[in-house]
Write an enzyme that holds these catalytic residues in place. Sequence first.
Site, short mmCIF file in Angstrom:
data_model
loop_
_atom_site.label_atom_id
_atom_site.label_comp_id
_atom_site.label_asym_id
_atom_site.label_seq_id
_atom_site.Cartn_x
_atom_site.Cartn_y
_atom_site.Cartn_z
N ASP A 201 0.86 -1.17 0.00
CA ASP A 201 0.00 0.00 0.00
C ASP A 201 0.91 1.23 0.00
OD1 ASP A 201 -2.17 1.61 0.10
OD2 ASP A 201 -2.74 1.15 2.16
N ASP B 145 -4.60 -3.57 5.45
CA ASP B 145 -4.95 -3.08 6.78
C ASP B 145 -6.43 -3.18 7.10
OD1 ASP B 145 -5.96 -1.12 5.14
OD2 ASP B 145 -4.52 0.43 5.75
N ASP C 138 -9.32 -6.75 3.37
CA ASP C 138 -8.01 -7.17 2.88
C ASP C 138 -7.65 -8.59 3.31
OD1 ASP C 138 -7.32 -4.86 1.49
OD2 ASP C 138 -6.56 -3.87 3.29
#
Length: 953
Positions: A347, A668, A672
């Site tokens: 990310d 997170d 996910d």
Amino acid sequence: MGRATSSPTPMTPYRQSVDDVLAELGINAQRGLSQDEARSRLERYGRNGLVAEKPVPAWKKFLGQFTDVLVILLLVAAAVSAGLWLYERGSALPYEAMAIFAIVLLNALIGYLQQARAEQAVAALRQMSAAQARVVRDGVQQSVQAAELVPGDIILVEEGDTVPADARVIQSSALQTAEAALTGESLPVAKDIAAIPEEKGLGDQHNMIFSGTAATYGRGRAVVTATGMHTQMGRIAGMLKEAPDETTPLQKELDRVGKLLGIIVVVIAAVMIATILLVEDVRGFSAIFDVLILGVALAVAAVPEGLPAVVTAVLALGVQRMAKRNAIIRHLAAVETLGSADVIASDKTGTLTRNEMTVRRVVTASGRVDLSGTGYAPEGDVRRAGGRNGRGAIDGPLRVEFARALSAADRANNAVLQEQDGRWTVQGDPTEGALIVAARKAGLEDEALAARFARIAEVPFSSERKLMSTIHSDAEKEKRLVAFTKGAPDVLLARCSQELVGEEARTLTAERREEILANNEDLAGEGLRTLGAAFRLLPKDAPGDEAPGGKAFDERVEQDLVFLGLIGMIDPPRDEARNAVARAKGAGIRPMMITGDHPKTASVIAAELGIAGEGRAVTGTELENMPEDALDRTVRDLSVYARVNPEHKLRIVKALQREGMTVAMTGDGVNDAPALKAADIGVAMGIAGTDVSKQAADMVLADDNFASIVAAVEEGRAIFSNIRRFLRYLLSSNIGEVMTMFFGVLLAEVIGLTAEGNGGLVLPLLATQILWINLVTDGAPALALGVDPADTETMGRPPRPRGEGVITRRMWAGIVFVGLVMAVGTLIIFDASLPGGLIEGSGSLAYAQTMAFTTLVLFQLFNVFNARSDDRSAFGGLFRNRWLWAAIALSLLLQAAVIYLPFLREAFSTVSLSVADWLTCAAVASSVLWLRELSKVVIRMTGQGGRRPPSVA
């Protein structure tokens, strides 16, 4: 875990009102417990955890070291030897029996200490990954270990959190929990605060949340009513068993190798016993007994039965080193996989960047406003963009629009800006924190906004909608409600029908929509993350679903909105992330960026970090319409993905794996979890991550930093390299002992090894000497190799091929080669020390055995340096591991003690050696180092000495 002394609350808090439950627990919902009261209750009720099974006593663990069949045989042999001594009385003491028993005892002690250390290391890892809970204590939100929760604690729960204890809901904003694990209910259960007058089962207690369940939507507050064994989960703890100890693929492979080697060695030992009995002139029970002891001793020395325990210790200690570098490993198997990682799909926000968002620009219908300052301190200038000397006044319509946009962003917000010890921090989402800071810079105070706009409902953010809304009353206009909405500009604009221009709401035309989107693209092109703000006026009696405590609104309020403006903020790249990306590429690992942010923002940050130079970002919309074969080609070439949702992450992971890559993926959020589980290494965020994502992950980043992933890969590679060094040394040394004895018996006549006419047994080494070698050289030096510092070239090699075993064919070839050199050299020394044979000598049998004994010990100590690599020179980084030199010194001292201390000399049938003898033994033993160095030169010259990292675009 500690057990609560008594139930602290009534058995049916769900039947009582919120006020009654709070009064029963003696707690203020706004301030929570004080720290002193929390400590007092922790002592009174015990820690919040299930009672574990009773630990195995230390004495049982120690006795467990004697359960191996070969060890039992040695103990029986020691007892029989002592019996023979009592019968024959050939010496003052039963030295052989005492030596065997002492060595078995020392081996057991070392095994026990290794096991204990491994267990302590694993326990420390569990402590590091202990669950956290957010609570209000002394009026301040803070995180504590879930095990320290007590009845009366006010806990905060939101989407993605695991509920840490049974609690009565006192505030709910669309809160839902998944209770299938406890009640069997397959759908999430909505929670509210209303008391339930009649008795209900767990599945119908809609005002309670239960330990071990997960929040799937919304947010809320609750007061803890039960902890530990008093929770509903605790009530069924008697039916639960502690999770079995984890066995990694590496440990299973080593266990298989050990057993295979054991079978081979036992067969060789049996063949050797039969050969000795047939070839040698062995007469008398005592001599036959010596042959049997020799066979058992050889099997014990050669079988690496302690491999799994030692590997566990090396893995666990290595993982503790990782924790110091902010990478907390939840599963030991992840350490093995880290060394094979080809791709790190990360990310952007907070991982590659600082996660300290700062609003830089606000764009409204009448112009642009720039804000200065960094971080969360509400300090900085506010000025019209493009003004003279950069200090244009903000007045007229722009002032109204600017204030309204930041007011909406401030109210549609769950973050809390706090100052502690002169440092400003944000509790909650960093983006929301940046919006609050911007509002304060603009002179909008929290007290004034809260007094005018009291929140009455919330439509929480979801990754699918990419929006969040809050509904407020308006103290200045009591006949209406106001809905404030913020979110992704493109999504938000599609739900807007008007735009605020000064004090007037004007219809959004197609041209104006295009202009707003162009402004959004310009901001994103500058590397700014953009959010849109909007509002909607609602009548006081606006339709909403009836719910306890007031109306509950949903996303239907997010229509016919009035667009207020764009807010651009920057989350600058971490300085260390640039270096980490470069190191990853140098190690043959491909960094990828997968973000929900704008494509241009993602491209700018990716280019700045060196992840991708072409600036091309694939969007989630493109992924939606992309067939699998096209996706496979895309992930092969492109490394930046923007505006993706969790389902897209899962598709990307599977596509990379279809291309044969080992994938580390960060995440997170709750959604996910599937991608984290599907990835070869799931990496959760320790700060921003939800409990659900952490439970699904193999590794948790304590600092949410990309550099920590790269550091973990380096540490994982180093741990795996050390395990290979340990195995290379241990197996080659053990094979050297087996070959020495086997060929010593087969070539007895050739090397002058003949019986002295008394029917006794004549061998190159005695059983006690073999056991001593096993104790001295397989102990400290082998463990020291397990903590060898990482090579400077660790991150200069490509990832280990997927599916490659811990012991490769080239390793086996090196192991057998070294074992053969040891056997030949030892037998040469033995032959040269005896009369007859190929090399004429003049010493006694005891002298020859002592020389061979010492030479084999020295061979193994020289071999320690060989074992550090299959292809690199042993002289590189020779003095980096001080533990290795200490272990070698200890082994030499112990060997000298066996030769020169009278009591040990008697026990091990050795004689004193001269300095010249030691030099001769050392010279021959060093041949294993020089010959292995020559073989490494050949390996390097033929290009077999390791692969260069592939080019990573």
